[in-house]
Scaffold this motif. Structure first.
Motif, PDB file in Angstrom:
ATOM      1  N   THR A   1      35.186  36.130  36.087  1.00  0.00           N
ATOM      2  CA  THR A   1      35.451  37.543  36.392  1.00  0.00           C
ATOM      3  C   THR A   1      34.572  38.036  37.537  1.00  0.00           C
ATOM      4  N   ARG A   2      33.305  37.690  37.495  1.00  0.00           N
ATOM      5  CA  ARG A   2      32.403  38.118  38.570  1.00  0.00           C
ATOM      6  C   ARG A   2      32.866  37.587  39.925  1.00  0.00           C
ATOM      7  N   ILE A   3      33.190  36.310  39.969  1.00  0.00           N
ATOM      8  CA  ILE A   3      33.578  35.689  41.246  1.00  0.00           C
ATOM      9  C   ILE A   3      34.855  36.334  41.781  1.00  0.00           C
TER      10      ILE A   3
ATOM     11  N   SER B   1      38.977  42.732  31.919  1.00  0.00           N
ATOM     12  CA  SER B   1      37.782  43.391  32.451  1.00  0.00           C
ATOM     13  C   SER B   1      38.037  44.841  32.844  1.00  0.00           C
ATOM     14  N   TRP B   2      36.970  45.597  32.803  1.00  0.00           N
ATOM     15  CA  TRP B   2      36.949  46.966  33.330  1.00  0.00           C
ATOM     16  C   TRP B   2      35.619  47.151  34.031  1.00  0.00           C
ATOM     17  N   TRP B   3      35.614  48.005  35.032  1.00  0.00           N
ATOM     18  CA  TRP B   3      34.402  48.153  35.828  1.00  0.00           C
ATOM     19  C   TRP B   3      33.514  49.240  35.238  1.00  0.00           C
ATOM     20  N   ASP B   4      32.267  48.866  34.940  1.00  0.00           N
ATOM     21  CA  ASP B   4      31.308  49.803  34.369  1.00  0.00           C
ATOM     22  C   ASP B   4      30.542  50.443  35.531  1.00  0.00           C
ATOM     23  N   ASN B   5      30.901  51.680  35.854  1.00  0.00           N
ATOM     24  CA  ASN B   5      30.280  52.384  36.980  1.00  0.00           C
ATOM     25  C   ASN B   5      28.780  52.547  36.813  1.00  0.00           C
TER      26      ASN B   5
END
Ligand code: SF4
Length: 730
Positions: free
Chosen positions: A165-167, A200-204
């Motif tokens: 996910t990070r990549i 995944s979801w982006w944690d601001n």
């Protein structure tokens, strides 16, 4: 960047009244990508979300045979729904995944957070349908800003979900990660039938991708079997207007009302913003409903180590800021542990984020295994996610193995040398690491779940009858984490589900046991009709169920039907009307679900399941006490039931004799409940929707569905007669 193997450019359609009006089809064997239209009949019949997924599978899978999970023709479908992606509504970011399950052999559905579903829709697709198997490792990239879908070589990607996910987030983002959602499984899903998907979801706040899991039924296993490492959906900007609502002002108003209520009341009710679903272990423990040691008991003195106060201390920054798997969700219940340092496996000694643990994981990987140390629960949670393993199936399967081991039915020869006594956290983790590597007992056997293990252990001499009674599996799916022994309604809530014993169809324990709202079979049948239909509706629309009943209006208990939360049902009817322009009320919402619910039942029949025989014979531990110890731990309750309900004077009977009589009585009650529920649902006594029901739901325009229903109308099972009093036991 992986090599592009195939790509398709497309025009991004305008979303109108919640629909993109087209779906995306990818064939991995042929490396083709297509767009399929969505017509009015499809919307009217299936609404969206799970309904669309199932309809795509119905048409996409071969119809002349039962499809196996690892057939290339099996599909994995993902959709949100017409309400998915409403940027002001709590819980409106869900995706629903379906596939033929490796565990159950029939369609499984899983409702999951993260942004993938909304990104997919705003990219121009109401659903995504993946078929075939790739010859090489691939990932699929949907660029909803450019109108581009690509199949790319994934040979350069690592295995675990976190690194993948990070990549991919870094590789494809134009907005620092906020515009990307990734779906991935992990190496465990390569060797297990209980593989899950991480969305995944982006944690601001933390500037990190975070995760929610589509846990149940092995959808991660299916994705990995197709040699897909990940799905990526990119959309730079999400707005309320992008959904094309029919009445924007009405939509804003109902969203405002619902959010305001949550913000005002959550701190006085379940404190979801602070502890999320971790508020439940303490409550379940208090009411004797928390599975401990393979569902033998419902409480334990040590369980206090897993209560909410402990997790409130353990979650980092809980309640202090934004923690929602859907950005505008006022509940914000997706807590995590930052800076967690695993003690075993490939991440030992490194700082990681654990997403959760949530209730089912705390119970499944904690109390159900006799593990009462929060660190080990969190470590099992972390590795299950990273490896793409469902924490519920893992916990329930491990509970089964630990009981067999601790009671001497199996030994280390059967477990590949692991000493799996109650509470053996390091040994449980060692099995989990083996699932990821594909080696040893974990890699070769454990990951296939309870149903498989019953056969495997039987071959080494374990007692088959005992395993049938204590193996907490039904229809191939491991039980989710509530003790049902003392609630007949919840036994039906698990046993009479479409996909297997998962509580997302019906959670009736408190209504039944604590409030005594449904004393008769008819009352229970009514609840087992209404709640599965109502809860199905969330999966048709891309919604999370928690805002419906985890925070309720202050005067809810004074309404006629508090369990339904009538004010919130009215909210949802207004929300649907505002989005689609179709003026609906609460009954209309249930009617939408009933169509899809019956359709899924008939789909199960097409897969050679979905009949009474498949609803019968849940493990006896889900119905009553199996061992003398269990009986004696609640002797007063059980003795009085034998005396009052069965007219048996048990004063001179041994515990074993009483167990046998109680089992006879309770199994009969379960069968009577089955009759009552089928009747209420409009099904034959064999569990098949009647033609009358099919006609009333407007499903009779599907010729092959009608053929299946007609073929099964005459099958009648043995008779079970309702007791004269028509009273279920309490
Ligand atoms: S209630 Fe919790 S799980 Fe549901 S959408 Fe909101 S943050 Fe996510």
């Amino acid at each position: 960047m992986g090599m592009v193997l195939m790509e398709m450019k497309y025009d991004i359609p305008e979303i109108r009244h919640g629909y993109a009006n087209q779906t995306l089809y990818v064939d991995l064997s042929k490396k083709t990508i297509e767009v399929k239209p969505v017509d009015e009949k499809m919307k009217e019949t299936f609404t969206g979300g799970k309904g669309f997924d199932l309809w795509l599978m119905w048409n996409g899978l071969p119809k002349d045979r039962v499809v196996k999970w690892d057939d290339p023709e099996n599909e994995i479908c993902i959709a949100t729904g017409p309400l998915g992606g409403v940027t002001t509504y709590p819980g409106a970011g869900k995706s629903i995944v379906t596939a033929i399950s490796p565990l159950t052999g029939q369609p499984i559905d899983s409702n999951v957070g993260g942004y993938f579903g909304p990104h997919l829709k705003f990219s121009g697709f109401d659903a995504m349908e993946i078929q075939g198997c790739s010859a090489e490792e691939v990932y699929i990239f949907i660029d909803g800003d450019e109108g581009l879908v690509q199949i790319l070589n994934a040979g350069d990607l690592p295995d675990n979900a976190y690194d993948i996910t990070r990549i991919l987030t870094d590789r494809h983002t134009a907005k620092g990660g906020r515009d990307i959602s990734v779906v991935s499984a992990g190496p465990g899903a390569d060797h297990a039938w209980m593989g899950c998907l991480n969305f995944s979801w982006w944690d601001n706040k933390r500037e990190e991708p975070r995760y929610k899991q589509a846990g149940r039924g092995g959808t991660g296993t299916v994705l990995r079997n197709k040699r897909v490492k990940a799905l990526v959906a990119k959309k730079e900007r999400l707005t309320l207007e992008m959904n094309g609502p029919a009445d924007l002002d009405m939509l804003k108003a109902v969203a405002r009302e619902h959010s305001k209520e949550i913000l005002e009341l959550d701190s006085q009710q379940n404190r979801m913003r602070v502890v999320g679903t971790a508020h439940l272990p303490g409550i379940m423990d208090e009411f004797d409903l928390l599975p401990t040691r393979n569902f033998r008991a419902g409480s334990d003195p040590e369980a206090k180590n897993l209560h909410a106060e402990v997790w409130e201390e353990t979650y980092t920054n809980s309640g202090k800021g934004w923690d929602g798997c859907w950005r505008p969700c006022a509940i914000n219940c997706s807590h995590c542990i930052e800076g967690f340092v695993p003690k075993t496996g490939p991440f030992a000694g490194k700082k990681v984020i654990v997403d959760g643990p949530e209730y089912e994981t705390i119970a499944g990987c904690g109390s159900n295994l006799g593990i009462f140390v929060p660190h080990w629960v969190a470590e099992l949670n972390f590795y299950c996610d990273a490896y793409g393993i469902d924490t519920i199936s893992f916990g329930t399967t491990m509970g089964f193995v630990m009981e067999l081991f601790s009671e001497g039915y199996i030994d280390e020869k059967a477990t590949g040398g692991h000493n799996l006594e109650w509470g053996a956290a390091k040994a449980a983790l060692a099995v989990l690491h083996e699932i990821a590597s594909g080696e040893g007992f974990g890699g070769e056997h454990f990951g296939k779940g309870v149903q498989y293990l019953k056969g495997y252990f039987a071959s080494s001499g374990a007692d088959v009858r005992v395993m049938e009674d204590i193996g907490m599996v039904h229809k191939g799916l491991e039980y989710s984490l509530y003790v049902t022994k003392e609630s007949l309604a919840q036994q039906g809530g698990y046993g009479l589900t479409l996909k297997g014993p998962q509580h997302d169809e019906a959670w009736l324990i408190f209504l039944d046991m604590v409030h005594n709202y449904m004393p008769t079979f008819d009352d229970k049948a009514e609840a087992l009709h209404y709640f599965p239909m109502w809860r199905t509706w969330f999966g048709l629309n891309g919604l999370c169920k928690l805002p419906w009943n985890d925070v309720v209006p202050p005067d809810n208990s004074e309404t006629d039907e508090p369990a339904k939360v009538p004010r919130h049902v009215a909210f949802y009817a207004r929300l649907f009307s505002a989005m689609t322009g179709r003026q609906v009320d609460g009954d209309d919402l249930v009617h939408m679900s009933e169509k899809v619910y019956n359709f899924q039942r008939i789909f199960n029949i097409r897969q050679g399941k979905g009949l009474r025989v498949n609803d019968s014979n849940p493990p006896y531990r889900s119905i009553g006490p199996v061992t003398a110890w269990e009986y004696e731990s609640r002797q007063e309750r059980y003795d009085s039931q034998l005396q009052e309900k069965c007219g048996i004077d048990c004063s001179n009977m041994t515990s074993e004799e009483k167990l046998a009589k109680l089992k006879e009585y309770r199994m009969e009650q379960y069968m009577c409940l089955t009759d009552a529920v089928y009747k209420r649902r409009g099904w034959t006594r064999n569990g098949v929707p009647t033609m009358e029901k099919v006609n009333s739901l407007g499903l009779d325009w599907i010729p092959d569905l009608v053929t299946i229903v007609k073929e099964h109308q005459a099958d009648e099972p043995p008779s079970h007669t309702l007791p004269e009093s028509d009273e279920g036991w309490k």
